[in-house]
Motif scaffolding. Structure first.
Motif, short mmCIF file in Angstrom:
data_model
loop_
_atom_site.label_atom_id
_atom_site.label_comp_id
_atom_site.label_asym_id
_atom_site.label_seq_id
_atom_site.Cartn_x
_atom_site.Cartn_y
_atom_site.Cartn_z
N THR A 11 -69.62 -15.69 66.07
CA THR A 11 -68.32 -15.36 65.47
C THR A 11 -67.98 -13.89 65.69
O THR A 11 -66.84 -13.55 66.04
CB THR A 11 -68.32 -15.70 63.97
N ALA A 12 -68.97 -13.01 65.50
CA ALA A 12 -68.76 -11.58 65.74
C ALA A 12 -68.38 -11.34 67.20
O ALA A 12 -67.45 -10.56 67.48
CB ALA A 12 -70.01 -10.79 65.38
N ALA A 26 -66.96 -13.43 69.23
CA ALA A 26 -65.59 -13.95 69.42
C ALA A 26 -64.56 -12.94 68.92
O ALA A 26 -63.54 -12.71 69.58
CB ALA A 26 -65.43 -15.29 68.72
N LEU A 27 -64.84 -12.31 67.78
CA LEU A 27 -63.92 -11.30 67.26
C LEU A 27 -63.87 -10.08 68.18
O LEU A 27 -62.81 -9.48 68.38
CB LEU A 27 -64.33 -10.89 65.85
N LEU A 28 -65.00 -9.72 68.75
CA LEU A 28 -65.00 -8.59 69.70
C LEU A 28 -64.21 -8.95 70.96
O LEU A 28 -63.55 -8.08 71.54
CB LEU A 28 -66.43 -8.17 70.03
N VAL A 55 -61.59 -10.87 70.91
CA VAL A 55 -60.20 -10.70 70.45
C VAL A 55 -59.82 -9.22 70.49
O VAL A 55 -58.72 -8.87 70.93
CB VAL A 55 -60.02 -11.29 69.03
N SER A 56 -60.73 -8.35 70.06
CA SER A 56 -60.42 -6.91 70.06
C SER A 56 -60.22 -6.37 71.47
O SER A 56 -59.36 -5.52 71.69
CB SER A 56 -61.50 -6.12 69.32
N ARG A 101 -56.50 -4.19 65.00
CA ARG A 101 -57.75 -4.16 65.78
C ARG A 101 -58.90 -3.65 64.92
O ARG A 101 -60.02 -4.17 65.00
CB ARG A 101 -57.58 -3.31 67.04
N VAL A 159 -60.13 -6.40 62.82
CA VAL A 159 -60.90 -7.37 63.61
C VAL A 159 -62.32 -6.86 63.85
O VAL A 159 -63.30 -7.60 63.68
CB VAL A 159 -60.18 -7.68 64.94
N ILE A 160 -62.46 -5.59 64.23
CA ILE A 160 -63.82 -5.10 64.52
C ILE A 160 -64.63 -4.87 63.24
O ILE A 160 -65.85 -4.99 63.27
CB ILE A 160 -63.83 -3.87 65.46
N ALA A 196 -64.43 -6.89 60.70
CA ALA A 196 -64.91 -8.26 60.44
C ALA A 196 -66.09 -8.60 61.36
O ALA A 196 -67.09 -9.18 60.90
CB ALA A 196 -63.77 -9.26 60.63
N ALA A 197 -66.00 -8.23 62.65
CA ALA A 197 -67.11 -8.48 63.57
C ALA A 197 -68.37 -7.77 63.09
O ALA A 197 -69.47 -8.35 63.08
CB ALA A 197 -66.73 -8.02 64.98
#
Length: 148
Positions: free
Chosen positions: A83-84, A86-88, A90-91, A132, A135-136, A138-139
């Motif tokens: 999940t982390a 995937a978020l990275l 996205v970033s 952003r 998002v990071i 959260a990652a």
């Protein structure tokens, strides 16, 4: 060896989060409070300096997270690391599509040649950057949770 990778990845991502958080909530506010065109000069210089470093940091953080996910696939917390990662991703996509184009324009501006809407462009960059950063963060939180 996996434990070292986990800690190293978490530290690298955590430092990146700290830098980006500082840009969003400290540095840009300082730059915006500078007189006349000083803020524009500061943002242009920051764009050149951090624009050269951050692509390596973002991609490096993503690669480290993917390696951790693969190496620790059979361990508890692997889903959190995925999940982390995937978020990275996205970033990185956000950076390439939304922030880098504005930054590439902004880092060339001088007091002699800024566009009339330079402040609006910087405000747009700031808004994208806030997302952003979320998002990071959260990652990073997912990586820390997987680590413990």
């Amino acid at each position: 060896m996996l434990n070292a990778l986990e800690v190293f990845t978490t530290v690298i991502v955590g430092l990146m989060v700290g830098v980006e958080f500082s840009v969003a909530f400290v540095m840009n506010r300082i730059f915006n409070a500078l007189p006349e065109d000083s803020g524009q000069l500061a943002r242009a210089h920051g764009g050149r300096m951090l624009g050269a470093l951050m692509p390596f940091w973002y991609i490096g953080s993503l690669v480290l997270s993917v390696v951790w996910a693969i190496a620790g696939w059979d361990r508890p917390g692997a889903g959190l690391v995925v999940t982390a990662a995937a978020l990275l991703i996205v970033s990185v996509i956000m950076s390439l599509l939304l922030l880098v184009p504005i930054n590439n324009r902004g880092k060339t501006w001088t007091p002699e040649n800024p566009p009339a809407d330079w402040k609006e462009q910087m405000n747009r960059w700031d808004r994208y950057h806030y997302v952003r950063v979320a998002v990071i963060v959260a990652a990073f939180a997912f990586l820390v949770t997987a680590l413990v």
